[in-house]
Design an enzyme around this catalytic site. Structure first.
Site, PDB file in Angstrom:
ATOM      1  N   HIS A 153      29.740  46.241  26.594  1.00 59.81           N
ATOM      2  CA  HIS A 153      30.617  46.796  25.556  1.00 59.81           C
ATOM      3  C   HIS A 153      29.981  46.660  24.184  1.00 59.81           C
ATOM      4  O   HIS A 153      29.392  45.629  23.870  1.00 59.81           O
ATOM      5  CB  HIS A 153      31.941  46.034  25.528  1.00 59.81           C
ATOM      6  CG  HIS A 153      32.889  46.419  26.610  1.00 59.81           C
ATOM      7  ND1 HIS A 153      32.725  46.020  27.910  1.00 59.81           N
ATOM      8  CD2 HIS A 153      34.011  47.172  26.570  1.00 59.81           C
ATOM      9  CE1 HIS A 153      33.723  46.511  28.626  1.00 59.81           C
ATOM     10  NE2 HIS A 153      34.517  47.208  27.845  1.00 59.81           N
ATOM     11  N   ASN A 185      24.408  39.508  28.190  1.00 59.73           N
ATOM     12  CA  ASN A 185      25.801  39.970  28.122  1.00 59.73           C
ATOM     13  C   ASN A 185      26.771  38.832  28.415  1.00 59.73           C
ATOM     14  O   ASN A 185      27.819  38.706  27.787  1.00 59.73           O
ATOM     15  CB  ASN A 185      26.001  41.127  29.102  1.00 59.73           C
ATOM     16  CG  ASN A 185      27.335  41.840  28.920  1.00 59.73           C
ATOM     17  OD1 ASN A 185      27.982  41.707  27.894  1.00 59.73           O
ATOM     18  ND2 ASN A 185      27.740  42.571  29.938  1.00 59.73           N
TER      19      ASN A 185
END
Ligand SMILES: *[C@@H]1O[C@H](CO)[C@@H](O)[C@H](O)[C@H]1NC(C)=O
Ligand SMILES: *[C@@H]1O[C@H](CO)[C@@H](O)[C@H](O)[C@H]1NC(C)=O
Ligand SMILES: CC(=O)N[C@H]1CO[C@H](CO)[C@@H](O)[C@@H]1O
Length: 318
Positions: A153, A185
């Site tokens: 994201h 991440n």
């Protein structure tokens, strides 16, 4: 004598009523046009971009002002760039059609969207292609499948927990970029996102702009070479680095805003690294990304004049 008085009365009455009609007409025309303008600004990013100038040229009558639109709130300090700008319910994004990842994603975090509601969150959302992007420029789930990269994201899902629909929108692939999973991440990048939410909890108003960078390698002389992977049949670019530029609004009435920026390499990073070690000069990110952050603020208010003479953005951490 009385006759001419009567005439004068009739004439002046007529005059007064036509002036009144004219003013009323202008007023209604104006409020109608303002309504249309409001609608346009909510739909069209470019109209939104120039809207402060339009409003300034336009406001000879006071119009209702309390309805500051969410886009104007999120983009209060200006657009970093204007390439294919897209509005979502709780973030604004500029899409790079060639690389199939965003140029930048801007968010405005407050306690309400960070704290969120019970039961709202990523558990109820699915990654999906963004059908508002023309099909030849769109990235798909198949591009990421078996690529070895996480669907990372840019606007974090947990920043938008005041409505499930807001959280859902962060899973559109326009807001997603290929990221190394283990050690990035789920490691340092996650730490940075948590830190940003803590700032929002503490200061109440935080502006965040997130995006990819592609590292140029020196080739000797004044020559450079940019190399990066692409995944899937739509060739989604794998950024070599990601940046986050953060601005805190001061709670004090005359307090100055505070800005800082982080750049993280898209790589497995040692766990012991602290966030501080990824701090970078905002102007350097602007140089490499071709963007202009928070132009609504004079930089001299924020920076000293000493910034590093060597590039810190593309340091090695391993
Ligand atoms: C969010 O996404 C999930 C899964 O795609 C869907 O079932 C749900 O209805 C969506 N919720 C909203 C409020 O859009
Ligand atoms: C940058 O500045 C430092 C000290 O101020 C100096 O030692 C270094 O050589 C400089 N680097 C370049 C590339 O000019
Ligand atoms: C800093 C850097 O370039 N990191 C990596 C990001 O991910 C790509 C794809 O695996 C690597 O090639 C880069 O080295």
């Amino acid at each position: 004598m009385s006759h001419s008085w009567q005439l004068l009365l009739v004439v002046s009455l007529g005059l007064a009523s036509s002036v009144a009609c004219f003013v009323a007409g202008v007023y209604f025309q104006h409020s109608h046009a303002t309504r249309l303008l409001h609608k346009l600004v909510q739909r069209d990013p470019y109209a939104c971009y120039i809207s402060p100038k339009i409003y300034k040229a336009f406001c000879f009558f006071d119009t209702e002002d309390g309805t500051a639109h969410r886009v104007q709130r999120i983009m209060k300090y200006g657009f970093p760039g204007l390439d294919d700008v897209r509005f979502y319910s709780d973030f604004v994004l500029s899409y790079d059609r060639r690389n199939r990842v965003a140029h930048w994603v801007c968010e405005h975090l407050q306690k309400s969207n960070v704290q969120g509601l019970r039961g709202v969150g990523r558990g109820r959302a699915n990654y999906r292609s963004d059908w508002s992007v023309p099909s030849n420029f769109r990235s798909t789930l198949a591009d990421y499948r078996h690529s070895g990269f996480d669907r990372g994201h840019l606007a974090a899902a947990a920043n938008h927990r005041d409505k499930q629909s807001h959280c859902n929108e962060t899973f559109l692939l326009t807001n997603i970029a290929p990221q190394i999973g283990q050690g990035f991440n789920s490691g340092a990048w996650n730490k940075l996102e948590i830190y940003v939410r803590e700032l929002a909890q503490h200061f109440g108003s935080v502006y965040v702009c997130t995006g990819p960078l592609f590292k140029p390698r020196p080739q000797g002389g004044d020559k450079w070479n940019v190399e990066y992977q692409m995944i899937g049949s739509n060739m989604v670019a794998v950024p070599t680095h990601f940046f986050k530029v953060i601005m805190l609004e001061s709670k004090l009435p005359l307090g100055k805003p505070y800005m800082e920026a982080y750049v993280l390499p898209n790589a497995t990073l040692p766990e012991k690294l602290e966030l501080r070690q990824f701090l970078c000069d905002i102007r350097e990110i602007e140089h490499y990304a071709g963007l202009d952050f928070f132009q609504g603020i004079r930089r001299s208010d924020i920076f000293g004049s000493n910034y590093p003479n060597e590039s810190q953005v593309f340091r090695d951490f391993n």
